[in-house]
Each structure stands twice: as structure tokens, then as C-alpha cells.
Design a protein around this motif. Structure first.
Motif, PDB file in Angstrom:
ATOM      1  N   VAL A 211       0.874  -1.179   0.000  1.00 31.15           N
ATOM      2  CA  VAL A 211       0.000   0.000   0.000  1.00 31.15           C
ATOM      3  C   VAL A 211       0.907   1.224   0.000  1.00 31.15           C
ATOM      4  N   LEU A 212       0.922   1.946  -1.117  1.00 33.99           N
ATOM      5  CA  LEU A 212       1.820   3.088  -1.301  1.00 33.99           C
ATOM      6  C   LEU A 212       1.008   4.379  -1.300  1.00 33.99           C
ATOM      7  N   TYR A 213       1.404   5.319  -0.449  1.00 40.99           N
ATOM      8  CA  TYR A 213       0.702   6.601  -0.320  1.00 40.99           C
ATOM      9  C   TYR A 213       1.402   7.650  -1.164  1.00 40.99           C
ATOM     10  N   ALA A 214       0.633   8.339  -2.031  1.00 42.67           N
ATOM     11  CA  ALA A 214       1.184   9.378  -2.899  1.00 42.67           C
ATOM     12  C   ALA A 214       0.369  10.652  -2.737  1.00 42.67           C
ATOM     13  N   LYS A 215       1.079  11.774  -2.571  1.00 40.90           N
ATOM     14  CA  LYS A 215       0.419  13.071  -2.512  1.00 40.90           C
ATOM     15  C   LYS A 215       0.178  13.585  -3.918  1.00 40.90           C
ATOM     16  N   SER A 216      -0.691  14.577  -4.030  1.00 38.42           N
ATOM     17  CA  SER A 216      -1.017  15.156  -5.322  1.00 38.42           C
ATOM     18  C   SER A 216       0.241  15.719  -5.975  1.00 38.42           C
ATOM     19  N   GLY A 217       0.443  15.374  -7.243  1.00 44.58           N
ATOM     20  CA  GLY A 217       1.579  15.893  -7.991  1.00 44.58           C
ATOM     21  C   GLY A 217       2.820  15.041  -7.932  1.00 44.58           C
ATOM     22  N   GLN A 218       2.874  14.062  -7.035  1.00 43.41           N
ATOM     23  CA  GLN A 218       4.048  13.193  -6.948  1.00 43.41           C
ATOM     24  C   GLN A 218       4.004  12.171  -8.078  1.00 43.41           C
ATOM     25  N   LYS A 219       5.132  12.004  -8.771  1.00 43.29           N
ATOM     26  CA  LYS A 219       5.199  11.108  -9.916  1.00 43.29           C
ATOM     27  C   LYS A 219       6.205   9.979  -9.743  1.00 43.29           C
ATOM     28  N   THR A 220       7.351  10.255  -9.108  1.00 46.67           N
ATOM     29  CA  THR A 220       8.392   9.242  -9.001  1.00 46.67           C
ATOM     30  C   THR A 220       8.213   8.418  -7.733  1.00 46.67           C
ATOM     31  N   ASP A 221       8.787   7.211  -7.740  1.00 51.01           N
ATOM     32  CA  ASP A 221       8.676   6.364  -6.560  1.00 51.01           C
ATOM     33  C   ASP A 221       9.463   6.941  -5.387  1.00 51.01           C
ATOM     34  N   ASP A 222      10.564   7.642  -5.656  1.00 55.55           N
ATOM     35  CA  ASP A 222      11.318   8.262  -4.569  1.00 55.55           C
ATOM     36  C   ASP A 222      10.467   9.276  -3.818  1.00 55.55           C
ATOM     37  N   GLU A 223       9.661  10.055  -4.541  1.00 61.00           N
ATOM     38  CA  GLU A 223       8.783  11.026  -3.898  1.00 61.00           C
ATOM     39  C   GLU A 223       7.721  10.327  -3.052  1.00 61.00           C
ATOM     40  N   MET A 224       7.121   9.274  -3.604  1.00 54.25           N
ATOM     41  CA  MET A 224       6.043   8.579  -2.905  1.00 54.25           C
ATOM     42  C   MET A 224       6.555   7.863  -1.658  1.00 54.25           C
ATOM     43  N   PHE A 225       7.694   7.182  -1.773  1.00 52.03           N
ATOM     44  CA  PHE A 225       8.229   6.448  -0.622  1.00 52.03           C
ATOM     45  C   PHE A 225       8.777   7.384   0.451  1.00 52.03           C
ATOM     46  N   SER A 226       8.992   8.664   0.121  1.00 55.39           N
ATOM     47  CA  SER A 226       9.552   9.612   1.088  1.00 55.39           C
ATOM     48  C   SER A 226       8.482  10.335   1.900  1.00 55.39           C
ATOM     49  N   ASN A 227       7.209   9.950   1.737  1.00 53.88           N
ATOM     50  CA  ASN A 227       6.151  10.535   2.562  1.00 53.88           C
ATOM     51  C   ASN A 227       6.231   9.951   3.974  1.00 53.88           C
ATOM     52  N   GLU A 228       6.729  10.779   4.903  1.00 50.70           N
ATOM     53  CA  GLU A 228       6.928  10.277   6.268  1.00 50.70           C
ATOM     54  C   GLU A 228       5.601  10.068   6.980  1.00 50.70           C
ATOM     55  N   PHE A 229       4.647  10.973   6.739  1.00 49.19           N
ATOM     56  CA  PHE A 229       3.365  10.908   7.434  1.00 49.19           C
ATOM     57  C   PHE A 229       2.232  10.742   6.425  1.00 49.19           C
ATOM     58  N   SER A 230       1.111  10.260   6.899  1.00 51.24           N
ATOM     59  CA  SER A 230      -0.064  10.056   6.048  1.00 51.24           C
ATOM     60  C   SER A 230      -1.011  11.247   6.208  1.00 51.24           C
ATOM     61  N   SER A 231      -2.258  11.060   5.833  1.00 53.57           N
ATOM     62  CA  SER A 231      -3.286  12.094   5.939  1.00 53.57           C
ATOM     63  C   SER A 231      -4.550  11.475   6.527  1.00 53.57           C
ATOM     64  N   PRO A 232      -5.495  12.293   7.009  1.00 50.75           N
ATOM     65  CA  PRO A 232      -6.744  11.719   7.547  1.00 50.75           C
ATOM     66  C   PRO A 232      -7.489  10.865   6.517  1.00 50.75           C
ATOM     67  N   GLU A 233      -7.488  11.292   5.236  1.00 52.58           N
ATOM     68  CA  GLU A 233      -8.190  10.511   4.209  1.00 52.58           C
ATOM     69  C   GLU A 233      -7.514   9.154   4.006  1.00 52.58           C
ATOM     70  N   PHE A 234      -6.182   9.142   4.023  1.00 53.78           N
ATOM     71  CA  PHE A 234      -5.462   7.876   3.850  1.00 53.78           C
ATOM     72  C   PHE A 234      -5.675   6.969   5.053  1.00 53.78           C
ATOM     73  N   GLU A 235      -5.716   7.553   6.256  1.00 55.35           N
ATOM     74  CA  GLU A 235      -5.978   6.752   7.457  1.00 55.35           C
ATOM     75  C   GLU A 235      -7.375   6.153   7.408  1.00 55.35           C
ATOM     76  N   GLN A 236      -8.333   6.915   6.854  1.00 57.54           N
ATOM     77  CA  GLN A 236      -9.690   6.380   6.699  1.00 57.54           C
ATOM     78  C   GLN A 236      -9.686   5.182   5.759  1.00 57.54           C
ATOM     79  N   PHE A 237      -8.898   5.268   4.701  1.00 61.25           N
ATOM     80  CA  PHE A 237      -8.791   4.155   3.751  1.00 61.25           C
ATOM     81  C   PHE A 237      -8.154   2.938   4.412  1.00 61.25           C
ATOM     82  N   LEU A 238      -7.121   3.154   5.232  1.00 59.86           N
ATOM     83  CA  LEU A 238      -6.476   2.039   5.938  1.00 59.86           C
ATOM     84  C   LEU A 238      -7.443   1.370   6.896  1.00 59.86           C
TER      85      LEU A 238
END
Length: 533
Positions: A211-238
Motif C-alpha cells: 500500500v503506497l501513499y502518494a500526494k497530489s503531484g508526486q510522480k516518481t517512486d522516490d517522492e512517494m516512498f519519502s512521505n513520512e506521514f499520512s493524511s486523515p483521508e489515507f488513514e480512513q482508507f487504511l
């Protein structure tokens, strides 16, 4: 007295939801250090939008953005975006939320269910090129079940008997279209462990999904994997997917995570779905290292998952799907990932959308996606998504990278079995009396201990602990009460009338006026439709 009921399913919903996926949008992507897509292109000039006709794909047209370089065909990794099927008359999954698992282990794990810890026979034989195979046979309730284990996989056979006696080996081999082959019975109790290992090569009982969390505008895997924290919407999905649990001391399916020293994080996400334990490798729950831009620890787990959920958060709540449309699967650098399930969420509608990308070599798999459908019912979405992920991973097993490896593994296991049990001590000899009974008890006791071990480590197909149990998709409809006949079975005719067969009085046509008209039936009656009142 009896009452007649018609056992039926919503045929319109079933026919649409079970439609084979034949239409595919095909894209050619290649992982590279740049953000641009690349294609092997012979033209000297390139525009921003190019249509390339690929004869190898049956003349499909591929739309490729920002083509700048030429690369070799061998380096290209092919993906396809699943095409959504058109909805009919407002059709939705909410109306018929039964996404069905393909080849569930509760039906396919025969050896564990019908053979292990029970009195049965295992034989070794050789095909023309001296390739060994194993034949397992068990008798139960006048049914003889057989499994033929080859390096190409297993074949199952069920033979109904009338006298309760096991059919001859000659007859069984004929059923498998095998010539006259000399078989040797293996009497050692340890053979059960080896045959169980053969069965485990058919596919996973439990699953691990990324389960990989990506913020708006992120395109590369380095950007996506570097998200240290999640968001309320992502926590709702989890929270919808499963339950967070402490890894330290965890005793159930681990999914490759460390449950002793917290080296893979303190928590993870876990659920049980239709008897399958599922461990999710959530990027934001795995260890984060600020000094490591590539977040190797996170990539080590998600990069080795066959199926990955990509949750893309959007700043545009009016059209959150737009953020997902820009996703390029080639930007996730992994040779092992084969399927990406891209999820977006609308805060205003509190609904989910799903897109699926698959490697070109992965066969089609159900359930299909309906066009422009938003999942407002979150429970329906969870059932659909998990079914899609499990079916997708099973489909990926047939790709060359996995199928070739499985064949090599099965070939090696069969040869090891043949060599390890070739001594006279392991080959069955005629025994009688107390010695034979003692051998049978020893054989069953060993199998029972082996079954307990499988259950304790979660590697078995019968655990429904915590599973989401859904209602049966088939429902009975009352046709007529107070029937004077003992109805056994029946079926519906093309004109809407029913044909019913009784125990003593023959066959009748049940007309629209609920009258029983004697008739003759040519063919086969399929559906049981009687229920005692």
C-alpha cells in the motif's frame, strides 16, 4: 406437504459482472531515471503525442506522451490499463455486490482437506523420459479422489463408486490418459510432508499486498516512498482495509515482517478475507530514514509485492480521478510488481474510484470494472478491491517469471521425493494383522501433527477467523405452497413455466396457473428447487 421454490441468481448482474475482459488500453512504459516515457521508435522526429501501431499486439494503437529517446525492445516493460465496461441501465455494484474469488483455496487445496491425516495411498511412477510423478489416492464416502502431481502442475480426479471400494490403479491411470505404468507405493508417513509441499506450490493461501501513499503531484517512486506521514483521508482508507496491529509478538501470518525486534516498524495492517490472511505493507508504517532519499527499507518490502495498492491524494475534490490519470506504472522501479490498483477518494462524496494497471504478461482477471463508477458503499468497495487483488495475484502466477520458476521447483521436489523414498524401507510391502494396523496409526498420527503445524503457522485454507462473511448470492423464490407431490428437483423453461420432477409420480409442467400437468422431459434437469415446509 411441500412447497416449491426456485433457486436463482440475478442473471443480468452476474452476466455483466462476469464478462471476460477483452478490451484493453495498452501502453508501453519503461523505467528510467527521467520522468519521460520512452519507446523504440524509428522515426527521426518526435512530437508530443504519437500513435504507434504495434503489429505484435494485434494492431492496437498506443498513445505515448513525451517520446524523446530510442531504446531497445528488450528493455521495455509493457503494461495495460484495464478498460471499464459500459454500465447497463444504471447498473452498480451496490445492487449486486458479489465479486467472486477465482479458484478459492477452500476448493482447490484437496490434499490438505481430503488426504492429510487420513488413510490414503501415495505412489511414485515414471513417464516416458524417466520423469517422476506422484499419484495420491483416497477413498471417502464412496468417492475416490486422486491427485496426479507432475512438474507442470497437478490434476485432480473424482470417481464415484457404488460399492465403496477403491477403483483399480489401471482404471485411475486410464482416466489420466496414462499408458500402463508400474507404480510403487510409498508407505513412509513422512511422504505426507513432501506432498503437502507440492500442493503449496500451487499458490499462496495467505497474501501480502503493498500500500503506497502518494500526494497530489508526486510522480516518481522516490517522492512517494519519502512521505513520512499520512493524511486523515489515507488513514480512513487504511481503517477500511483492515486493522492496525502491533508487530512485536504477532503470532499469525507475518507477510515477511519482523515480529521480534521491530526492525520493520512497530505496527502494520492486517485482515482476514474469505479465509485468506492478508498482511499489508503500508509505506507510511514502515521505517522512515530522512538521510535515505530512496527509502530502501520501504522499497525492499513493497518492491517485492506482486500487487500494490497506490492511494493517490488529490487537491481537486471536484475531479480527484485526474491525479490518478497521470500515473505512470514505469515510475515504480521494481521487477516484481505486476499489478497496480490505483485508488482515489472524493471528500465531497465520500466515495472511491479504482483503476487497475497490469503487466502485459498477466492474463485477464475478474471482477471487471464498471465505467465511471464510484463506490459510495465502502463495504462493497472493500469486498470488490480485495477480491480483485487476490484474483490478480493468482493470475500473475501464470506469467513466465513465476510459471517457469514453479515448474523448476516442482521438478526438483519430485526428483527429491523419488530419490528419498526409493529404499525398500519406504516402499510398501504386504503386511497383515497388528503390524499393518500399527503402520496405519503411525501414518495418520504423523499427518495429524503436520496438519496442526500448518494451522498454527497460518498456512492452511480453512481459517475463517475474522473473515467478512457475505450472504449467499443465490436466493430462493416461493413458487407454490401445499404441493401434493414429493418434489425432488426442477428447472425453469424458456416460456417461464417450471418443470418439476417428483419422487413417485413422474414429471410435471407447473404452468402459470400453478397447475401440475404431466409431461415427458428430454435432457437433464439442473437446479434443485424443493424445500420441505
Amino acid at each position: 406437504m411441500n412447497e416449491v421454490r426456485h433457486l436463482r441468481a440475478d442473471s443480468q448482474s452476474f452476466s455483466s459482472l462476469a464478462t471476460p475482459l477483452r478490451l484493453r488500453k495498452r501502453f508501453r512504459f519503461m523505467s528510467s531515471s527521467s520522468d519521460d516515457l520512452q519507446v523504440n521508435h524509428t522515426s527521426k522526429s518526435c512530437s508530443n503525442l504519437i500513435s504507434v501501431r504495434n503489429n505484435r499486439l494485434g494492431g492496437s494503437v498506443e498513445m505515448l506522451d513525451n517520446i524523446h529517446k530510442s531504446v531497445s525492445e528488450a528493455n521495455l516493460k509493457m503494461y495495460r490499463k484495464e478498460v471499464e465496461i459500459e454500465r447497463k441501465n444504471g447498473e452498480s455494484y451496490d445492487q449486486h455486490p458479489h465479486a467472486l474469488l477465482e479458484n478459492p483455496e477452500s476448493e482447490t487445496r484437496w490434499y490438505f482437506k481430503y488426504f492429510l491425516a487420513k488413510g490414503h495411498y501415495n505412489y511414485v511412477g515414471y513417464e516416458g523420459d524417466k520423469t517422476p510423478f506422484i499419484l495420491s489416492v483416497v477413498m471417502s464416502d464412496q468417492i475416490c479422489r486422486c491427485i496426479l502431481w507432475r512438474k507442470t502442475g497437478s490434476k485432480k480426479l473424482s470417481v464415484q463408486t457404488t460399492n465403496g471400494k477403491m477403483p483399480s490403479l489401471k482404471l485411475i491411470l486410464e482416466k489420466y490418459s496414462l499408458p500402463k505404468i508400474q507404480l510403487k507405493e510409498i508407505s513412509s508417513p513422512e511422504i505426507q510432508k513432501d506432498v503437502l509441499t507440492l500442493e503449496e506450490q500451487e499458490g499462496a493461501v495467505n497474501f501480502k499486498f503493498g500500500v503506497l501513499y502518494a500526494k497530489s503531484g508526486q510522480k516518481t517512486d522516490d517522492e512517494m516512498f519519502s512521505n513520512e506521514f499520512s493524511s486523515p483521508e489515507f488513514e480512513q482508507f487504511l481503517d477500511l482495509l483492515g486493522n492496525k496491529m502491533e508487530l512485536q509478538g504477532w503470532e499469525h501470518f507475518k507477510g515477511g515482517l519482523d515480529t521480534k525486534n521491530n526492525s520493520t516498524g512497530r505496527q502494520s495492517l492486517y485482515t482476514v478475507f474469505q479465509g485468506h490472511e492478508i498482511m499489508f505493507h503500508v509505506s507510511t508504517l514502515l521505517p522512515y530514514h530522512a538521510e535515505n532519499k530512496q527509502q530502501v527499507e520501504r522499497k525492499r518490502h513493497l518492491g517485492n509485492d506482486i500487487v500494490v495498492i497506490l492511494y493517490i491524494e488529490s487537491n481537486d475534490d471536484e475531479y480527484p480521478l485526474g491525479a490518478a490519470l497521470s500515473f505512470n506504472p514505469a515510475n515504480i522501479k521494481s521487477k516484481f510488481n505486476h499489478i497496480f490498483a490505483v485508488v482515489t477518494h472524493s471528500r465531497r462524496k465520500n466515495s472511491y474510484r479504482l483503476m487497475v494497471y497490469s503487466a502485459e504478461t498477466v492474463p485477464d482477471f475478474n471482477p471487471p470494472l464498471l465505467a465511471d463508477f464510484e463506490f459510495g458503499n465502502h463495504k462493497v468497495f472493500k469486498n470488490f478491491l480485495l477480491t480483485k487483488l487476490i484474483n490478480g495475484e493468482k493470475a500473475a502466477y501464470s506469467t513466465p517469471v513465476f510459471a517457469d520458476k514453479r515448474e523448476r521447483t516442482l521438478d526438483l521436489l519430485l526428483k527429491n521425493i523419488e530419490q528419498n523414498y526409493s529404499t525398500k524401507r519406504d516402499i510398501a510391502i504386504s503386511q497383515s494383522g497388528s503390524k499393518k494396523l500399527s503402520k496405519e496409526i503411525e501414518f495418520r498420527d504423523f499427518g495429524q501433527r503436520l496438519k496442526v503445524q500448518c494451522i498454527s503457522r497460518g498456512n492452511h485454507p480453512t481459517s475463517f477467523r475474522g473473515s467478512d462473511q457475505r450472504t449467499n448470492p443465490f436466493e430462493t423464490t416461493l413458487i407454490v405452497k401445499n404441493v401434493a407431490h414429493s418434489v425432488l428437483l426442477g428447472d425453469v423453461c424458456f416460456d417461464g413455466n417450471f418443470v418439476v420432477h417428483t419422487a413417485m409420480d413422474g414429471t410435471f409442467l407447473l404452468s402459470s396457473g400453478k397447475n401440475f400437468i404431466p409431461c415427458t422431459v428430454y435432457g437433464v434437469i439442473h437446479i434443485f428447487c424443493s424445500e420441505a415446509s
